[in-house]
Design a protein around this motif. Structure first.
Motif, PDB file in Angstrom:
ATOM      1  N   GLU A   1       6.022  -0.242   8.096  1.00  0.00           N
ATOM      2  CA  GLU A   1       4.979   0.678   7.442  1.00  0.00           C
ATOM      3  C   GLU A   1       5.839   1.972   7.747  1.00  0.00           C
TER       4      GLU A   1
ATOM      5  N   ARG B   1       0.623  -1.334   0.010  1.00  0.00           N
ATOM      6  CA  ARG B   1      -0.108  -0.048   0.021  1.00  0.00           C
ATOM      7  C   ARG B   1       0.987   1.149  -0.122  1.00  0.00           C
TER       8      ARG B   1
ATOM      9  N   TRP C   1      -1.601   2.879   9.411  1.00  0.00           N
ATOM     10  CA  TRP C   1      -2.749   2.121   9.025  1.00  0.00           C
ATOM     11  C   TRP C   1      -2.901   0.602   9.986  1.00  0.00           C
ATOM     12  N   THR C   2      -1.546   0.368  10.349  1.00  0.00           N
ATOM     13  CA  THR C   2      -1.550  -0.687  11.247  1.00  0.00           C
ATOM     14  C   THR C   2      -1.813  -0.047  12.726  1.00  0.00           C
TER      15      THR C   2
END
Length: 178
Positions: free
Chosen positions: A52, A28, A166-167
């Protein structure tokens, strides 16, 4: 001493190529007001499942959160690489400038790899401009964290930067406030 590690992020092909190591699919990515936000799996790594990262070219920083594999402990809250970036419409090139700041699970920041930086300077792997850039960026991070109670989010917020993740990150103090 190894030469400068150069990574190439191709946003059209969605690949992360790390010179001399390999090429990995990006899961992503998103351009942000302050740079690039991306996530990818870490295949083959014994303790880390995914990473990330936020690339912040104005600060010469890559801020990474690693997700540990099940049963493995997190080795850091955040890993901050000091890096020079060339930003293109499709490809971002990242030159790691050796100095890093690790924010440990308990929140304590540590400047690391100064020995690698010194060796790289002595062996001519960094230009004078890169040497200066690396030191000033590392100093900005360490002083910013110190001034803001070792809170990465508070320091970055003082610069008008808010990182979304996002995580889900462990602990309420680690989440962005935006």
């Amino acid at each position: 001493m190894h030469s400068v590690k150069v990574s190439r992020l191709d946003l059209k092909a969605m690949t992360h190529e790390i010179g001399g190591i390999g090429q990995y699919p990006i899961g992503r990515s998103e351009l942000t007001a302050n740079g690039l936000h991306l996530a990818r799996a870490m295949p083959g790594h014994p303790t880390i499942a995914a990473q990330e990262a936020h690339l912040l070219p104005a600060l010469d920083l890559v801020v990474t959160h690693f997700t540990p594999r099940p049963g493995c402990a997190a080795h850091s809250q955040f890993y901050i690489d000091v890096a020079a970036m060339e930003v293109g419409p499709q490809v971002w090139t990242v030159r790691d400038l050796y100095l890093d700041v690790v924010i440990e699970p308990g929140g304590t920041p540590r400047l690391i790899d100064a020995d690698e930086y010194v060796e790289a300077v002595l062996e001519g792997h960094l230009s004078q401009g890169e040497q200066r850039r690396a030191l000033l960026s590392a100093e900005r991070v360490v002083n910013g964290l110190f001034t803001h109670g070792n809170s990465l989010q508070d320091w970055l917020a003082s610069l008008g930067i808010h990182l979304d993740w996002w995580t889900p990150l462990p602990g309420p103090a680690l989440h962005s406030s935006s």
